[in-house]
Scaffold this active site. Structure first.
Site, mmCIF file in Angstrom:
data_model
loop_
_atom_site.group_PDB
_atom_site.id
_atom_site.type_symbol
_atom_site.label_atom_id
_atom_site.label_comp_id
_atom_site.label_asym_id
_atom_site.label_seq_id
_atom_site.Cartn_x
_atom_site.Cartn_y
_atom_site.Cartn_z
ATOM 1 N N ASP A 9 0.775 -1.251 0.000
ATOM 2 C CA ASP A 9 0.000 0.000 0.000
ATOM 3 C C ASP A 9 0.812 1.310 0.000
ATOM 4 O O ASP A 9 0.494 2.221 0.768
ATOM 5 C CB ASP A 9 -0.955 0.026 1.198
ATOM 6 C CG ASP A 9 -2.004 -1.078 1.159
ATOM 7 O OD1 ASP A 9 -1.930 -1.947 0.274
ATOM 8 O OD2 ASP A 9 -2.889 -1.078 2.029
ATOM 9 N N HIS A 53 -10.761 0.759 -3.120
ATOM 10 C CA HIS A 53 -12.140 0.717 -2.625
ATOM 11 C C HIS A 53 -13.170 1.192 -3.636
ATOM 12 O O HIS A 53 -12.850 1.951 -4.559
ATOM 13 C CB HIS A 53 -12.259 1.589 -1.368
ATOM 14 C CG HIS A 53 -11.523 1.025 -0.188
ATOM 15 N ND1 HIS A 53 -11.782 -0.226 0.329
ATOM 16 C CD2 HIS A 53 -10.537 1.550 0.577
ATOM 17 C CE1 HIS A 53 -10.987 -0.445 1.364
ATOM 18 N NE2 HIS A 53 -10.213 0.607 1.532
ATOM 19 N N HIS A 62 -16.233 0.276 6.181
ATOM 20 C CA HIS A 62 -14.828 0.720 6.252
ATOM 21 C C HIS A 62 -14.729 2.239 6.114
ATOM 22 O O HIS A 62 -13.885 2.866 6.751
ATOM 23 C CB HIS A 62 -14.081 0.010 5.120
ATOM 24 C CG HIS A 62 -12.606 0.176 5.118
ATOM 25 N ND1 HIS A 62 -11.779 -0.293 6.117
ATOM 26 C CD2 HIS A 62 -11.779 0.741 4.196
ATOM 27 C CE1 HIS A 62 -10.516 -0.022 5.811
ATOM 28 N NE2 HIS A 62 -10.484 0.608 4.657
ATOM 29 N N HIS A 78 -10.886 6.889 1.361
ATOM 30 C CA HIS A 78 -9.501 6.824 0.872
ATOM 31 C C HIS A 78 -9.395 5.757 -0.208
ATOM 32 O O HIS A 78 -10.191 4.818 -0.257
ATOM 33 C CB HIS A 78 -8.543 6.491 2.029
ATOM 34 C CG HIS A 78 -8.844 5.161 2.668
ATOM 35 N ND1 HIS A 78 -9.795 5.011 3.645
ATOM 36 C CD2 HIS A 78 -8.346 3.917 2.436
ATOM 37 C CE1 HIS A 78 -9.867 3.736 4.005
ATOM 38 N NE2 HIS A 78 -9.010 3.038 3.279
ATOM 39 N N LYS A 103 -6.992 -4.870 -2.943
ATOM 40 C CA LYS A 103 -7.836 -5.319 -1.828
ATOM 41 C C LYS A 103 -8.834 -4.233 -1.453
ATOM 42 O O LYS A 103 -8.637 -3.060 -1.772
ATOM 43 C CB LYS A 103 -6.970 -5.683 -0.623
ATOM 44 C CG LYS A 103 -6.195 -4.517 -0.035
ATOM 45 C CD LYS A 103 -5.255 -4.999 1.057
ATOM 46 C CE LYS A 103 -4.338 -3.905 1.534
ATOM 47 N NZ LYS A 103 -5.007 -2.728 2.099
ATOM 48 N N CYS A 145 -2.127 -2.637 7.810
ATOM 49 C CA CYS A 145 -2.063 -3.580 6.690
ATOM 50 C C CYS A 145 -0.768 -4.396 6.642
ATOM 51 O O CYS A 145 -0.779 -5.545 6.214
ATOM 52 C CB CYS A 145 -2.328 -2.843 5.384
ATOM 53 S SG CYS A 145 -4.016 -2.185 5.355
HETATM 54 ZN ZN LIG Z 1 -8.982 0.933 3.179
#
Ligand SMILES: [Zn+2]
Length: 206
Positions: A9, A53, A62, A78, A103, A145
């Site tokens: 990420d 997302h 989330h 985000h 993801k 993460c």
């Molecule tokens: Zn996230």
């Protein structure tokens, strides 16, 4: 027996100026690029994950609603797929990345082992196809993460190492706890050689 590097990420929304910025994220992006410059060839496979997302729903709670984020299970909007916030940070040179996984598509994913390639192949299968037995984890955020990815890798039976000077966390205390948790679960915490070069920045042979 192959060794993979998992870069978690390193995206604009997790670096300074982003929607959910981790302090030191930009410096980390540069440092990871420098690390790859030295070490990319030592890995059989380099995977980079992205939080990715939906923009039109709350991704399973989330994204915070009107009550605002609690920064534990709910977060500001985000890394919406296809937006600049979801792009890799420009200082992270992805030329040596072999595979990207995504993801959080409608779900509150933290672990890269919940991610899939754009063909829908889960990370575990990607690693299996390359006979990976060892996974080294770097990236962001240590306490979220990176933690979840390293613990999932251990649970899946990989030998796991987190390189502690190539991660950045949201909260220093929780990040230290996360690394302790990884160690307790059987993972190794190591340091890179990136500071060694800095002692002699000219690279001259003395
Ligand atoms: Zn996230």
């Amino acid at each position: 027996m192959a060794r993979a590097l998992l870069v978690v990420d390193v995206q604009n929304d997790f670096t300074e100026g982003g929607a959910l910025a981790v302090s030191g994220g930009e410096a980390l992006a540069k440092r990871i690029t420098a690390f790859l410059g030295r070490h990319a060839e030592e890995y059989d496979l380099i995977v980079a994950s992205r939080d990715w997302h939906h923009g039109d729903d709350d991704n399973g709670g989330h994204f915070a609603g009107v009550e605002g984020p609690d920064f534990v299970t709910s977060w500001p909007v985000h890394c919406v797929a296809g937006t600049p916030g979801a792009d890799f940070h420009p200082d992270f040179d992805t030329r040596t990345v072999d595979v990207q996984v995504f993801k959080g598509q409608g779900k509150p994913d933290y672990s890269a082992f919940q991610a899939t390639t754009d063909d829908g192949l889960p990370l575990h299968e990607v690693l299996g196809a390359h006979h990976v037995t060892e996974v080294e984890v770097i990236g962001m955020a240590t306490d979220h993460c990176v933690r979840a990815s390293a613990l999932d890798a251990l649970a899946a039976g990989y030998a796991v190492e987190v390189i502690d000077d190539l991660v950045a966390g949201v909260d220093a205390e929780r990040s230290a706890l996360a690394l302790a948790e990884v160690r307790e679960a059987g993972g190794h915490i190591s340091s890179s050689d990136m500071d060694e070069g800095l002692a002699n920045p000219g690279g001259a042979v003395l």
